[in-house]
Each structure stands twice: as C-alpha cells, then as structure tokens.
Design a protein around this motif. Structure first.
Motif, mmCIF file in Angstrom:
data_model
loop_
_atom_site.group_PDB
_atom_site.id
_atom_site.type_symbol
_atom_site.label_atom_id
_atom_site.label_comp_id
_atom_site.label_asym_id
_atom_site.label_seq_id
_atom_site.Cartn_x
_atom_site.Cartn_y
_atom_site.Cartn_z
ATOM 1 N N GLN A 48 -12.109 4.395 -4.247
ATOM 2 C CA GLN A 48 -12.698 3.966 -2.977
ATOM 3 C C GLN A 48 -11.845 2.893 -2.309
ATOM 4 O O GLN A 48 -11.652 2.900 -1.094
ATOM 5 C CB GLN A 48 -14.118 3.433 -3.215
ATOM 6 N N THR A 49 -11.312 1.974 -3.114
ATOM 7 C CA THR A 49 -10.497 0.886 -2.574
ATOM 8 C C THR A 49 -9.154 1.387 -2.064
ATOM 9 O O THR A 49 -8.699 1.004 -0.983
ATOM 10 C CB THR A 49 -10.266 -0.194 -3.651
ATOM 11 N N LYS B 94 -10.025 5.023 0.374
ATOM 12 C CA LYS B 94 -11.059 4.920 1.410
ATOM 13 C C LYS B 94 -12.018 6.107 1.431
ATOM 14 O O LYS B 94 -12.474 6.535 2.485
ATOM 15 C CB LYS B 94 -10.428 4.754 2.807
ATOM 16 N N GLU C 6 0.827 -1.205 0.000
ATOM 17 C CA GLU C 6 0.000 0.000 0.000
ATOM 18 C C GLU C 6 0.862 1.256 0.000
ATOM 19 O O GLU C 6 0.552 2.244 -0.670
ATOM 20 C CB GLU C 6 -0.932 -0.009 1.214
ATOM 21 N N LEU D 284 -12.095 -2.528 -12.975
ATOM 22 C CA LEU D 284 -12.887 -1.780 -12.014
ATOM 23 C C LEU D 284 -13.053 -0.347 -12.497
ATOM 24 O O LEU D 284 -12.192 0.190 -13.189
ATOM 25 C CB LEU D 284 -12.214 -1.784 -10.642
ATOM 26 N N THR E 131 -14.504 2.981 -8.120
ATOM 27 C CA THR E 131 -14.221 1.847 -7.245
ATOM 28 C C THR E 131 -12.744 1.787 -6.883
ATOM 29 O O THR E 131 -12.379 1.479 -5.743
ATOM 30 C CB THR E 131 -14.645 0.530 -7.924
ATOM 31 N N LEU E 132 -11.881 2.094 -7.854
ATOM 32 C CA LEU E 132 -10.442 2.084 -7.592
ATOM 33 C C LEU E 132 -10.072 3.104 -6.521
ATOM 34 O O LEU E 132 -9.286 2.821 -5.611
ATOM 35 C CB LEU E 132 -9.672 2.375 -8.884
#
Length: 279
Positions: free
Chosen positions: A233-234, A237, A130, A226, A230-231
């Motif tokens: 959000q993943t 956050k 991450e 995606l 969505t990307l």
C-alpha cells in the motif's frame, strides 16, 4: 553486459577526474511480459574526486557519445564470444560458420541507431529514491494490471510504448504462466548491482567520505516491521487484498496443492521447462 554498461560510465567519469556512484537493475521483461532484456542504470551527476578529497558537481553525460560507445562495446562482446565458441546462433544464421563471416555480418550494426535513453538530472531526492526503490523487488507485472481471470484465461493491461496507448491482452492460463516464469532469475543471480563508490568493496570506506563532503548527516534509524499488505500500500498506492472487480476485501483461506506435487520443490524445473505442469 551490466559490467560493460557500468564501465562505460566509470571510464568516462575517470577522464573527467571523478568516481561516480552507480545503481544498476537488470530487467528481462517488457510491458506485455515478453522477453525484453534491458538495463536501468542510475548514476550520480558528478562524484567523488579521484583523490577522495572533494565532490565534483555539474558534470553531464553526452548522449551521442554514450550511444556510440555502447554500440561498439556490445558488438565487440558478441565478436569475442563467437570467437571463443560461446555464442549460439539461430538457425536463420546457420550459414555463418567462421569468425571472419561473423565479423563481417556484425559490421552492419554500426549503421543502425542504438537506443540509449537518458533521463534528465533530478534533484528531487524523494522521487529518486522511489524510482530506484521500485526496481529492487519489481515483479514482471503488478497485480493491478490483471483485469480479469475466469479460470481459463487471464486478461491484463499494458502500455504500448510505440503508440503510448494502454492495450489489453488475453492469454490462456498456461501461456500467461509461461510468460511469467521465464523471468525467474537463476539461483544466486544478482539483478541489482552497484558500482563506483557504491560497490560493495568500496562503500564501507567511501560512503562516509561522501556523506562528509556533501554534509549529509548520518541518521540513527529504528527498524519498523510492517506487514506485506502495508508495504505494498505504501509503495504502490493500492490495496493488494481489495478485489479489482467487486472492490470488496479478500481473505486468504488456504492454498491447496495435490499431495503428489510440490510447486515449490519443482520451482526451478518448471522455470526451465523441464517439468510438466500437473493440473
């Protein structure tokens, strides 16, 4: 400069008998969007033996040694660039005209403390991925930090590293845009670079060796497509379509530009300050 940073790690590792894997990201911005060029470098703690037949573990970097080497290499680079005539000095240093004068002037920087921040080694693979991943496409400012826009000014939030306190800054729209576009890299400039056994010319040969030595199973992956929403959000956050003020979901209706003006076609000119904004 990125190559200097990577070579410092590689040369130190070579003396210890191994080849590390290095990931490097170049950032040009600080938290308040001012130009602040710095490098984020992540290296394996240990690495592939120089004979490519074993993995060496438990090897650490020495902070003071790295700081001194980095300082020496950058000062040497500046001196060499001045000697070649490539270095342009500001008006405040116009009195320096010869290499001898520049050499003497740069000697003072050996007396100053240079900042080289080292994080502790982490075995948390998810956290490491991450951390590295956010530098691949990280913009100068995240949308969540923009707190208000009234058509004339933009207010955004940033963390002051000196006080460790969150501050807010309000700028006129064009000043805010100016701070953003100065960080647009030149065409073909690579902000992300890899060295050691991760270098492009070596990874095809050496990564399978690393996987085998570390008993890492090669996974068969399936591409999943995606949406951009969505990307985000993943990864970050938060929902990019949720209004930070009223919290309702926003819809993109249309983008309107004057027919005589194409922002896309003038992208480079605007970034370099050659093209006037027509509003």
């Amino acid at each position: 400069i990125p190559l200097i940073a990577a070579n410092i790690i590689k040369e130190w590792a070579k003396r210890k008998g191994f080849l590390p894997g290095i990931f490097l990201a170049i950032h040009t911005f600080g938290r308040d969007l001012k130009r602040n060029i710095h490098i984020h470098l992540s290296s394996t703690a240990g690495g592939l033996s120089l004979t490519y037949d074993s993995w060496l573990r438990g090897i650490y970097f020495y902070h003071q040694s790295l700081k001194k080497t980095w300082r020496y290499q950058i000062i040497a680079l500046l001196r060499e660039e001045f000697k070649k005539g490539y270095l342009k000095l500001p008006s405040s240093l116009k009195h320096i005209t010869t290499y001898h004068e520049f050499y003497s002037w740069t000697t003072q920087f050996y007396e100053k403390t240079w900042v080289v921040h080292l994080n502790e080694q982490s075995d948390n693979m998810k956290a490491n991925v991450e951390y590295l991943g956010k530098y691949l496409k990280r913009p100068p400012i995240g949308e969540t930090r923009i707190k208000h826009y009234d058509g004339n000014t933009v207010t955004f939030e940033y963390l002051d590293h000196y006080t460790n306190i969150k501050e807010t800054l309000t700028l006129p729209v064009l000043d805010f845009i100016e701070r953003l576009i100065c960080h647009i890299p030149d065409k073909h400039f690579r902000n992300i670079r890899y060295y050691g056994f991760l270098a492009n010319r070596l990874r095809g040969k050496l990564l399978p060796v690393v996987y085998k030595l570390l008993d890492i199973k090669t996974l068969i992956t399936t591409k999943v497509y995606l949406s951009w929403r969505t990307l985000i959000q993943t990864a970050y956050k938060y929902d990019p379509l949720r209004c930070p003020l009223c919290k309702s979901i926003m819809l993109l209706k249309t983008v309107v530009l004057p027919s005589y003006y194409s922002l896309v076609s003038k992208h480079e000119e605007i970034a370099r300050g050659y093209f006037p904004l027509l509003l």
